[in-house]
Design a protein around this motif. Sequence first.
Motif, PDB file in Angstrom:
ATOM      1  N   PRO A   5     -50.930  44.710  11.748  1.00 14.65           N
ATOM      2  CA  PRO A   5     -49.636  45.305  11.398  1.00 14.65           C
ATOM      3  C   PRO A   5     -48.647  45.128  12.543  1.00 14.65           C
ATOM      4  N   THR A   6     -47.383  45.045  12.198  1.00 12.19           N
ATOM      5  CA  THR A   6     -46.329  44.879  13.197  1.00 12.19           C
ATOM      6  C   THR A   6     -45.500  46.147  13.269  1.00 12.19           C
ATOM      7  N   HIS A   7     -45.284  46.621  14.484  1.00 11.68           N
ATOM      8  CA  HIS A   7     -44.429  47.772  14.733  1.00 11.68           C
ATOM      9  C   HIS A   7     -43.512  47.441  15.897  1.00 11.68           C
ATOM     10  N   ILE A   8     -42.334  47.987  15.876  1.00 11.22           N
ATOM     11  CA  ILE A   8     -41.467  47.948  17.053  1.00 11.22           C
ATOM     12  C   ILE A   8     -41.843  49.154  17.903  1.00 11.22           C
ATOM     13  N   VAL A   9     -42.063  48.935  19.196  1.00 13.91           N
ATOM     14  CA  VAL A   9     -42.320  50.029  20.130  1.00 13.91           C
ATOM     15  C   VAL A   9     -41.051  50.224  20.942  1.00 13.91           C
ATOM     16  N   ALA A  10     -40.566  51.461  20.996  1.00 14.27           N
ATOM     17  CA  ALA A  10     -39.326  51.759  21.705  1.00 14.27           C
ATOM     18  C   ALA A  10     -39.489  53.039  22.523  1.00 14.27           C
ATOM     19  N   VAL A  11     -38.607  53.179  23.505  1.00 13.40           N
ATOM     20  CA  VAL A  11     -38.611  54.349  24.385  1.00 13.40           C
ATOM     21  C   VAL A  11     -37.182  54.865  24.523  1.00 13.40           C
ATOM     22  N   PHE A  12     -37.064  56.150  24.819  1.00 14.49           N
ATOM     23  CA  PHE A  12     -35.755  56.724  25.152  1.00 14.49           C
ATOM     24  C   PHE A  12     -35.977  57.816  26.187  1.00 14.49           C
ATOM     25  N   GLY A  13     -34.916  58.128  26.917  1.00  9.53           N
ATOM     26  CA  GLY A  13     -35.030  59.145  27.943  1.00  9.53           C
ATOM     27  C   GLY A  13     -33.941  60.191  27.840  1.00  9.53           C
ATOM     28  N   TYR A  83     -32.764  38.204  11.712  1.00 11.19           N
ATOM     29  CA  TYR A  83     -34.102  38.784  11.692  1.00 11.19           C
ATOM     30  C   TYR A  83     -34.549  38.987  10.253  1.00 11.19           C
ATOM     31  N   GLY A  84     -35.865  38.855  10.010  1.00 10.54           N
ATOM     32  CA  GLY A  84     -36.441  39.167   8.709  1.00 10.54           C
ATOM     33  C   GLY A  84     -36.489  40.678   8.537  1.00 10.54           C
ATOM     34  N   ASN A  85     -37.468  41.166   7.782  1.00 15.57           N
ATOM     35  CA  ASN A  85     -37.584  42.608   7.569  1.00 15.57           C
ATOM     36  C   ASN A  85     -37.779  43.344   8.898  1.00 15.57           C
ATOM     37  N   ILE A  86     -37.157  44.502   9.015  1.00 16.77           N
ATOM     38  CA  ILE A  86     -37.318  45.362  10.186  1.00 16.77           C
ATOM     39  C   ILE A  86     -38.549  46.233   9.930  1.00 16.77           C
ATOM     40  N   PRO A  87     -39.548  46.170  10.811  1.00 18.82           N
ATOM     41  CA  PRO A  87     -40.786  46.936  10.584  1.00 18.82           C
ATOM     42  C   PRO A  87     -40.643  48.390  11.016  1.00 18.82           C
ATOM     43  N   SER A  88     -41.696  49.162  10.772  1.00 13.39           N
ATOM     44  CA  SER A  88     -41.762  50.541  11.257  1.00 13.39           C
ATOM     45  C   SER A  88     -41.605  50.559  12.773  1.00 13.39           C
ATOM     46  N   LYS A  89     -41.136  51.690  13.283  1.00 11.29           N
ATOM     47  CA  LYS A  89     -40.930  51.839  14.724  1.00 11.29           C
ATOM     48  C   LYS A  89     -41.742  53.016  15.236  1.00 11.29           C
ATOM     49  N   VAL A  90     -42.290  52.862  16.424  1.00 10.65           N
ATOM     50  CA  VAL A  90     -42.937  53.948  17.138  1.00 10.65           C
ATOM     51  C   VAL A  90     -42.098  54.187  18.382  1.00 10.65           C
TER      52      VAL A  90
END
Length: 162
Positions: A5-13, A83-90
Amino acid sequence: MKQFPTHIVAVFGVVENDQEEILLLKSRNRNVWMFPGGQVEIGENLIDALIREAKEESSMDIAVDQLFSVSSNTCTYPGYNGYGNIPSKVLMGFVCRYKGGEFRESDETTECLWVSKEEVLEHLTVPDFIEKYKAYLDFTGKLEYMEYVTKPQFEIKLKRPV
């Protein structure tokens, strides 16, 4: 052939200064106030990614202290800009400290604002930013997990301490 599965991993502060004010950045594309952060690049760790994103978006240096929130945006939708479909994000939220530097406009941001903790919610208009900031305010050492979708409209699917 099976595919992972493909997920975007992101962070914020949520960045605090010595006066206990919170850093907000104005998004150039969306014209909303947001926290520094973004996608983790291939081969990059979460802390380095957040330090890099804050520097790119604000020219400021931060220290990453404590993880307070993990969330999943589980909707997928058609992509844009090639970009193709945008996947779920964590997404992982960290409490951060301001270390130095002066704000400079970037490709992603137009201005910054330091506001008291009590005034932050007056500036946030994006529902998931609001919920993530509430998780920061409510943080007592126990991590909060939230699942939500942003399309067709914002909806919290699950929210609980873990």
